[in-house]
Design a protein around this motif. Structure first.
Motif, short mmCIF file in Angstrom:
data_model
loop_
_atom_site.label_atom_id
_atom_site.label_comp_id
_atom_site.label_asym_id
_atom_site.label_seq_id
_atom_site.Cartn_x
_atom_site.Cartn_y
_atom_site.Cartn_z
N PHE A 1 43.36 44.28 43.36
CA PHE A 1 43.18 43.08 42.54
C PHE A 1 44.21 43.02 41.41
N GLU A 2 44.68 41.79 41.15
CA GLU A 2 45.62 41.59 40.05
C GLU A 2 44.93 41.70 38.70
N MET A 3 43.66 41.35 38.67
CA MET A 3 42.92 41.32 37.40
C MET A 3 41.49 41.79 37.62
N LYS A 4 40.99 42.61 36.70
CA LYS A 4 39.59 43.03 36.73
C LYS A 4 38.94 42.66 35.40
N ALA B 1 38.80 39.39 29.65
CA ALA B 1 40.01 39.11 30.43
C ALA B 1 41.27 39.08 29.57
N ILE C 1 42.76 32.85 35.08
CA ILE C 1 42.54 33.29 36.45
C ILE C 1 43.33 32.48 37.47
N LYS D 1 45.26 33.90 40.63
CA LYS D 1 45.24 35.36 40.58
C LYS D 1 44.06 35.88 41.39
N LYS D 2 44.30 36.96 42.11
CA LYS D 2 43.22 37.61 42.84
C LYS D 2 42.49 38.54 41.87
N TYR D 3 41.28 38.14 41.50
CA TYR D 3 40.57 38.88 40.46
C TYR D 3 39.26 39.45 40.98
N GLY E 1 40.67 30.97 41.10
CA GLY E 1 41.37 32.19 41.45
C GLY E 1 41.96 32.13 42.84
N SER F 1 39.51 36.66 45.87
CA SER F 1 38.87 37.04 44.61
C SER F 1 37.39 37.33 44.88
#
Length: 819
Positions: free
Chosen positions: A211-214, A236, A257, A260-262, A287, A291
């Motif tokens: 994931f790009e973002m958690k 975030a 988001i 982005k794959k979060y 997203g 995601s």
């Protein structure tokens, strides 16, 4: 008549308004609110202030007594109505009910109301002495702030969740959902380890790379959209966003988001309002594909609402893993496991009482941390968990959060479940009768049946994980309660309930519920112990072993319990009920199932408040009372009798009856002809009546019947003689039909099919050797279950419209392919 004249402000008038005292307590004007105000004013001294605790108990007692007084007026009004109805029918009945002098009743109640008024005045005065002030009615109870969760976890401290972790990680990395954002809930009771599992997943290196973002956000019970957006944005972006309104917050989230794959963790979600969730979900759709949103919740209703894939139901921790976790928490030095083998053995016993809940294991392990004295370990081993000192993050406070989230009408229902023993399998119907007997069911409108209210309460408690191991079989639902949940319920009701054992020497005078652990082994001083318990509402027994003897019933002296609502004497050896049972005018539930009783005393007909009477399985029972029609409040009746005929002008006059079960009546040949009088009957069950021949014509006019079940009646024929003038059946609300073990049945009769063709949803047919084929005219059917019907043809075209068909255990889909 109301109790407004009692004085004392809200304390005296709330009962007159139809609101139960326990609802008043939980609605912002009662004990819970006062507890919180006391806590705010006195801090930690609240638990040490014995005077305040006594005051709270006195408050509860007076509210119980107010409810009893209101109920006395209801009983008297009902008695007079029965007397009035009897004026034109039977002088004997009139004399039977005229023993209560109205003038004497008014005098007696005036004296009682005066006493209540004086007690209320004393309680109100003490409230002022304590410096307590009355709040606005309806103000929510102030609760302690819930602890927020965070994403870090020390993997080395987590035991036994590797498999669960791999299952969740596999879903996050490989599962392809129909929507670009997949939502997976993790469901389980408090303390099971849902948050810990989510942390393990969140910190897994494979997840970090994928994931790009958690984002980790603890939602808790506050699902205000603006506040939720603020929490997610803070996690975030690192911005507190205090100065941003909802418009700016939603814009910031969508920008953060975008494409982005979060991975978003929403921890500890309680909200099951579809509108609120849909608003948040729409904002999260921006997203990139793939995601994921991982949700932890205790409520199955939340999981069903939010899930885009089947929820992950978290199982209990294995016993061996629990032991390892416990020893890690209890011993400061790992080498202590070898040094103290006796403590390890006691620790294994302690773990068993935790019932595979990790937080309970940690709670008790931490209680014993670095302690090596055996007597202290024995104390923990032998104590109920809820009696041990608890810290904020321990198991009972964690479970109590679930209780605090309950609506006020469910809190008492949950607490009353502790009257049944641990590992007891509850049924939805039994709990409904039990709650109803104690006046805990409140309908939303006049047209809502109390039985439906009880089932709704049951489903809600299941949804919130208060029950587990839920099983459903042909419309019957049963479940168990986790031992820790049972402990929580016991802790809530402990001062109102007393369990009498062989070692009992005294019972508090203000006890309302009396349970006997083993009637075969009771103290010789029992008659003395039971003196003065006039306010007891429940008498039940923990065992179904036939230990309740005739002498025990005589020792019990039932008439002393003048406010008794619930009496369960099932599986007993009693043969005769005392004549004095007729004095229990508040009695609503009487269970005499599987007893040796031969008949009911004449005085039982005085029980106008009786709602449930169970006599099934009492094979020696000879004859129903001749005055059955006087049970004007009866809603559930289940009988086994030696009679050949059920006479008219008895059961057929019970206009309030909703459920009628006639079982194991081997002599009965004919039912009562006046069935049309059962205008409210919703369920009719007839089983193991081998001599029963047929229904009377009046069966066609049960206008409210929803379920009909006939089983193991070898001489029964469903055909009835048609009336020449009118063969149109009004039997038109049937939803469930069960026919099993009827050798004479060749086809479903027209009178039954014509009236239920559009309403029937579930049909079960079994052991019907002479029935040749399925009927073709049941249009609304949703499910058919067939077993041991060898004469049926293989052609299922007549029922091809039915979505689900099961034949001898094989389930077929809508296109007739075996699943």
């Amino acid at each position: 008549m109301t109790t407004a004249s009692c004085g004392g402000g809200k304390l005296s008038t709330m009962a007159a308004g139809g609101k139960q005292w326990w609802q008043w307590i939980d609605s912002g004007g009662g004990v819970n609110e006062e507890r919180e105000k006391i806590k705010l004013g006195f801090g930690e001294q609240q638990s040490k202030n014995n005077r305040i605790q006594v005051w709270l108990e006195d408050l509860k007692d007076i509210l119980y007594d107010i409810e009893d007084a209101v109920d006395q007026f209801d009983c008297e009004a009902l008695r007079r109505q029965v007397l009035k109805d009897a004026e034109n029918t039977c002088v004997k009945v009139k004399r039977f009910f005229s023993s209560s002098n109205p003038l004497a009743f008014r005098f007696r109640m005036a004296h009682k109301l005066k006493s209540i008024r004086e007690r209320v005045a004393e309680i109100v005065k003490l409230k002022s002495d304590f410096g307590l002030t009355e709040g606005v009615n309806g103000t929510p109870v102030i609760r302690g702030e819930k602890k927020l969760t965070y994403s870090f976890v020390d993997v080395a401290t987590v035991i036994g969740r590797d498999y669960d972790k791999e299952m969740i990680v596999d879903h996050l990395l490989n599962h392809v959902d129909v929507e670009n954002i997949s939502v997976l809930p993790i469901v389980g009771i408090g303390g099971l380890g849902k948050t810990t599992l989510a942390k393990l997943v969140y910190n897994d290196q494979r997840v970090n790379s994928h994931f790009e973002m958690k984002v980790w956000a603890c939602i808790s019970d506050d699902f205000d959209l603006e506040e939720v957006l603020r929490k997610i944005n803070l996690a975030a972006t690192g911005r507190k966003c205090i100065d941003l309104g909802i418009e700016q917050l939603q814009a910031l989230l969508r920008e953060t988001i975008h494409n982005k794959k979060y991975l978003l963790i929403l921890d500890d979600v309680w909200n099951d309002d579809p509108r609120k969730w849909n608003e948040l979900r729409d904002l999260l759709m921006g997203g990139a594909n793939g995601s994921k949103i991982l949700v932890t919740t205790r409520k199955h209703s939340v999981a069903s609402l939010m899930a885009s894939v089947p929820p992950y139901n978290l199982n209990d921790l294995s016993y061996n893993n629990c032991v390892s976790l416990f020893l890690k928490c209890a011993f400061k030095d790992p080498r202590d496991v070898e040094r103290y083998p006796n403590l390890v053995k006691m620790g294994e016993e302690i773990v068993r009482k935790c019932k595979a809940v990790p937080l309970a294991v940690v709670t008790l392990g931490n209680l014993l941390y670095s302690i090596t004295k055996e007597h202290e370990w024995k104390y923990v081993r032998d104590s109920e968990i809820w009696k041990l000192e608890q810290k904020e993050d321990d198991i009972m406070p964690a479970l109590r959060i679930s209780y605090e989230q309950l609506p006020s009408n469910l809190k008492k229902c949950f607490a009353y479940c502790s009257f049944f023993p641990k590992d007891y399998r509850y049924s939805d119907s039994l709990l409904t009768y039990f709650w109803r007997a104690h006046g805990l069911l409140q309908s939303k409108n006049e047209n809502e049946e109390l039985e439906d209210v009880g089932l709704r309460y049951f489903e809600e408690l299941c949804s919130r994980s208060f029950f587990q191991d839920v099983e459903q079989l042909f419309g019957l639902v049963s479940c168990k309660m986790h031992d820790l949940m049972h402990d929580l319920a016991s802790s809530l009701i402990q001062k109102e309930c007393s369990i009498v054992t062989s070692s009992t020497r005294q019972v508090p005078r203000n006890v309302r519920h009396l349970l006997f652990a083993n009637p075969n082994s009771l103290p010789e001083s029992l008659p003395v112990i039971l003196q003065g318990l006039d306010s007891v509402r429940t008498i039940a027994f923990y065992v179904d072993s036939g230990f309740i003897s005739q002498s025990f019933i005589e020792t019990l002296c039932l008439p002393r319990f003048q406010f008794l609502r619930y009496l369960d004497l099932r599986s007993s050896q009693i043969e005769i009920l005392p004549e004095g049972i007729g004095m229990l005018k508040h009695l609503r539930f009487l269970n005499l199932s599987v007893c040796n009783i031969t008949r009911l005393p004449n005085s039982v007909s005085k029980l106008q408040s009786l709602q449930t009477l169970w006599l099934f399985g009492s094979s020696k029972f000879e004859e129903l009372p001749s005055d059955m029609k006087l049970f004007v409040s009866l809603r559930s009746l289940s009988i086994t009798t030696k009679q050949k005929v059920l006479p008219n002008n008895g059961i057929g006059c019970l206009k309030s009856l909703r459920v009628l079960t006639i079982s194991s009546c081997e002599n009965i040949e004919f039912l009562f002809e006046d069935m049309q009088g059962l205008t409210s009957l919703r369920r009719l069950v007839i089983a193991k009546c081998s001599s029963l021949r047929s229904f009377p014509q009046s069966i066609k006019y049960l206008t409210s019947l929803e379920k009909l079940s006939i089983a193991d009646c070898k001489n029964f024929d469903l055909e009835i003689e048609e009336e020449e003038s009118n063969n149109q059946s009004r039997f038109c609300h049937l939803e469930i039909l069960i026919l099993i073990g009827l050798p004479k049945l060749v086809e479903l009769p027209r009178w039954l099919l014509n009236s239920s063709s559009s309403t029937l949803q579930f049909l079960r047919l079994g052991r019907l050797p002479n029935m040749k084929e399925m009927p073709a005219c049941v249009t609304g059917l949703q499910e058919i279950n067939i077993f041991d019907c060898e004469s049926f043809t293989e052609d299922l075209s007549k029922i091809s419209h039915v979505p689900k068909i099961s034949i001898d255990g094989k389930v077929f889909s809508y296109n007739r392919q075996e699943v």
